[in-house]
Design a protein around this motif. Structure first.
Motif, PDB file in Angstrom:
ATOM      1  N   TRP A   9       0.876  -1.173   0.000  1.00 43.28           N
ATOM      2  CA  TRP A   9       0.000   0.000   0.000  1.00 43.28           C
ATOM      3  C   TRP A   9       0.912   1.221   0.000  1.00 43.28           C
ATOM      4  N   ARG A  10       0.825   2.034  -1.032  1.00 47.25           N
ATOM      5  CA  ARG A  10       1.764   3.136  -1.211  1.00 47.25           C
ATOM      6  C   ARG A  10       1.037   4.465  -1.431  1.00 47.25           C
ATOM      7  N   TYR A  11       1.698   5.527  -0.937  1.00 45.64           N
ATOM      8  CA  TYR A  11       1.259   6.907  -1.164  1.00 45.64           C
ATOM      9  C   TYR A  11      -0.209   7.096  -0.771  1.00 45.64           C
ATOM     10  N   LEU A  12      -0.447   6.965   0.525  1.00 45.13           N
ATOM     11  CA  LEU A  12      -1.803   7.067   1.065  1.00 45.13           C
ATOM     12  C   LEU A  12      -2.128   8.532   1.366  1.00 45.13           C
ATOM     13  N   VAL A  13      -3.051   9.106   0.618  1.00 50.51           N
ATOM     14  CA  VAL A  13      -3.581  10.433   0.916  1.00 50.51           C
ATOM     15  C   VAL A  13      -4.689  10.252   1.943  1.00 50.51           C
ATOM     16  N   MET A  14      -4.566  10.942   3.094  1.00 51.29           N
ATOM     17  CA  MET A  14      -5.507  10.763   4.193  1.00 51.29           C
ATOM     18  C   MET A  14      -6.084  12.114   4.594  1.00 51.29           C
ATOM     19  N   LEU A  15      -7.356  12.312   4.286  1.00 51.37           N
ATOM     20  CA  LEU A  15      -8.082  13.524   4.658  1.00 51.37           C
ATOM     21  C   LEU A  15      -9.028  13.141   5.789  1.00 51.37           C
ATOM     22  N   ASN A  16      -8.871  13.773   6.946  1.00 58.48           N
ATOM     23  CA  ASN A  16      -9.536  13.329   8.168  1.00 58.48           C
ATOM     24  C   ASN A  16     -10.552  14.362   8.634  1.00 58.48           C
ATOM     25  N   PHE A  50      -2.548   0.193  -4.611  1.00 62.79           N
ATOM     26  CA  PHE A  50      -2.556  -1.193  -4.159  1.00 62.79           C
ATOM     27  C   PHE A  50      -1.674  -1.951  -5.150  1.00 62.79           C
ATOM     28  N   LEU A  51      -0.473  -2.404  -4.729  1.00 65.01           N
ATOM     29  CA  LEU A  51       0.535  -2.923  -5.652  1.00 65.01           C
ATOM     30  C   LEU A  51       0.941  -4.355  -5.298  1.00 65.01           C
ATOM     31  N   ASP A  52       1.321  -5.100  -6.344  1.00 71.03           N
ATOM     32  CA  ASP A  52       1.849  -6.465  -6.194  1.00 71.03           C
ATOM     33  C   ASP A  52       0.944  -7.312  -5.303  1.00 71.03           C
ATOM     34  N   GLU A 187      -0.634  -6.621   9.196  1.00 70.68           N
ATOM     35  CA  GLU A 187       0.747  -6.471   9.657  1.00 70.68           C
ATOM     36  C   GLU A 187       1.510  -5.553   8.704  1.00 70.68           C
ATOM     37  N   HIS A 188       2.108  -4.515   9.235  1.00 69.99           N
ATOM     38  CA  HIS A 188       2.987  -3.650   8.433  1.00 69.99           C
ATOM     39  C   HIS A 188       3.877  -2.850   9.371  1.00 69.99           C
ATOM     40  N   PRO A 189       5.040  -2.403   8.891  1.00 74.52           N
ATOM     41  CA  PRO A 189       5.894  -1.557   9.734  1.00 74.52           C
ATOM     42  C   PRO A 189       5.257  -0.186   9.940  1.00 74.52           C
ATOM     43  N   ARG A 190       5.776   0.535  10.896  1.00 73.21           N
ATOM     44  CA  ARG A 190       5.265   1.878  11.163  1.00 73.21           C
ATOM     45  C   ARG A 190       5.519   2.780   9.948  1.00 73.21           C
ATOM     46  N   TRP A 191       4.509   3.571   9.581  1.00 69.87           N
ATOM     47  CA  TRP A 191       4.621   4.440   8.414  1.00 69.87           C
ATOM     48  C   TRP A 191       5.135   5.825   8.797  1.00 69.87           C
ATOM     49  N   SER A 192       5.836   6.437   7.852  1.00 71.43           N
ATOM     50  CA  SER A 192       6.196   7.843   7.964  1.00 71.43           C
ATOM     51  C   SER A 192       5.167   8.676   7.207  1.00 71.43           C
ATOM     52  N   PHE A 225      -2.664  14.453   5.738  1.00 73.28           N
ATOM     53  CA  PHE A 225      -1.263  14.105   5.527  1.00 73.28           C
ATOM     54  C   PHE A 225      -1.189  12.979   4.513  1.00 73.28           C
ATOM     55  N   VAL A 226       0.024  12.679   4.086  1.00 69.58           N
ATOM     56  CA  VAL A 226       0.285  11.576   3.161  1.00 69.58           C
ATOM     57  C   VAL A 226       1.210  10.599   3.862  1.00 69.58           C
ATOM     58  N   ALA A 227       0.838   9.328   3.883  1.00 74.37           N
ATOM     59  CA  ALA A 227       1.679   8.276   4.455  1.00 74.37           C
ATOM     60  C   ALA A 227       2.440   7.579   3.333  1.00 74.37           C
ATOM     61  N   ASP A 228       3.693   7.213   3.619  1.00 72.89           N
ATOM     62  CA  ASP A 228       4.491   6.571   2.574  1.00 72.89           C
ATOM     63  C   ASP A 228       4.012   5.161   2.276  1.00 72.89           C
ATOM     64  N   GLY A 229       3.489   4.441   3.273  1.00 76.42           N
ATOM     65  CA  GLY A 229       3.026   3.085   3.068  1.00 76.42           C
ATOM     66  C   GLY A 229       4.152   2.078   3.110  1.00 76.42           C
ATOM     67  N   SER A 230       3.826   0.816   2.806  1.00 75.98           N
ATOM     68  CA  SER A 230       4.784  -0.268   2.970  1.00 75.98           C
ATOM     69  C   SER A 230       4.187  -1.550   2.408  1.00 75.98           C
ATOM     70  N   ALA A 231       4.974  -2.631   2.496  1.00 77.50           N
ATOM     71  CA  ALA A 231       4.415  -3.961   2.300  1.00 77.50           C
ATOM     72  C   ALA A 231       3.478  -4.271   3.470  1.00 77.50           C
ATOM     73  N   VAL A 232       2.396  -4.990   3.176  1.00 78.05           N
ATOM     74  CA  VAL A 232       1.420  -5.359   4.203  1.00 78.05           C
ATOM     75  C   VAL A 232       1.070  -6.834   4.056  1.00 78.05           C
ATOM     76  N   ALA A 233       0.617  -7.422   5.140  1.00 81.74           N
ATOM     77  CA  ALA A 233       0.093  -8.783   5.138  1.00 81.74           C
ATOM     78  C   ALA A 233      -1.221  -8.775   5.900  1.00 81.74           C
ATOM     79  N   VAL A 234      -2.249  -9.379   5.302  1.00 81.46           N
ATOM     80  CA  VAL A 234      -3.566  -9.485   5.924  1.00 81.46           C
ATOM     81  C   VAL A 234      -3.817 -10.953   6.237  1.00 81.46           C
ATOM     82  N   TYR A 235      -4.172 -11.245   7.474  1.00 86.18           N
ATOM     83  CA  TYR A 235      -4.287 -12.619   7.927  1.00 86.18           C
ATOM     84  C   TYR A 235      -5.744 -13.078   7.966  1.00 86.18           C
ATOM     85  N   PRO A 236      -5.976 -14.385   7.835  1.00 87.06           N
ATOM     86  CA  PRO A 236      -7.347 -14.899   7.924  1.00 87.06           C
ATOM     87  C   PRO A 236      -8.028 -14.423   9.197  1.00 87.06           C
TER      88      PRO A 236
END
Length: 256
Positions: A9-16, A50-52, A187-192, A225-236
């Protein structure tokens, strides 16, 4: 346990947007409760790449890379280790009919397939150069969009900050047709996050989300803000019962 879905998940534009809790409560799945930051409840318009994408390690041709735009809000559920902070989706827009149909029919996820396009101009943004992002979809006979321009280099969100509250969620919750709730771990690392200079939201709020959200999403966002995103894993996932821990497994395809 192996993940059900992996992706980036990359380049997340987040308007809150701060939203009256009475507007959100009818949408809260059983077994969860609204989560708040400093007494304020939020809904977020989020657009990202949403990539790969792979399901159980397998990629589906023409369905690996796509855009998503969703409206989400924040809940919590008490697990054995303490509070689990998660998200609930009001509606998720994707450009692939197969993805939307499978998620909606099999998992009761609120997906809708619409034509979509994006602008990603982020060359040098990691080093502080201005960046621009736009995610657009066609509904009601016209193109609608959300957008933001970044300022400076991305930084880790401050502990206890609004940015941390919005970005750091590792659970998703989905109401089921029988009144129950499915819970799944992400599961994903902390985003900047980047700070932003300008934002835009051109949207038919009532047509997409109903009249209840019109007073909130037509104003300026409380934060963006915009989050950089990362690789993610979604579990059952597992099904929750009100007042109980998670009983038998039921797979659920995604979260954020």
């Amino acid at each position: 346990m192996r993940p059900f879905l992996t992706a980036e998940w990359r380049y997340l534009v987040m308007l809150n947007y701060e939203v009256d809790p009475d507007v959100l409560r009818p949408l809260v799945p059983r077994g969860t409760e609204l989560d708040a930051w400093q007494g304020r409840t939020f809904a977020s318009m989020v657009g990202f790449r949403f990539l790969d994408t792979r399901v159980r390690g397998l990629s589906v041709p023409f369905h690996r890379h796509f855009d998503e735009v969703n409206l989400r809000f924040y809940v919590r559920h008490r697990g054995p280790e303490g509070w689990r902070r998660g998200v609930v989706f009001v509606k998720e827009l994707v450009p692939r009919l197969a993805i939307a149909s499978v998620a909606r029919v099999l998992y009761n996820e609120p997906y809708v397939a619409l034509p979509m396009r994006h602008v990603v101009e982020m060359t040098g943004a990691e080093a502080g150069a201005p960046g621009r992002l736009e995610y657009a979809w066609k509904a009601g006979g016209r193109w609608q969009h959300l957008a933001a321009t970044t300022r400076g280099a991305p930084r880790a969100s401050e502990p206890g900050s609004e940015a941390e509250f919005i970005t750091e969620h590792y659970w998703g919750y989905t109401a089921q047709r029988d009144g129950g709730c499915a819970e799944y771990r992400v599961e994903h690392p902390r985003w900047s996050v980047w700070e932003v200079d300008n934002t835009a939201l051109d949207i038919d709020v009532e047509g997409l989300y109903g009249a209840r959200f019109v007073p909130f999403l037509r104003g300026q966002p409380s934060s963006a803000f915009v989050a950089d995103g990362s690789a993610v894993a979604v579990y059952p996932g597992t099904r929750l019962s009100p007042g109980e821990g998670p009983p038998p497994a039921a797979e659920t395809p995604r979260a954020a």
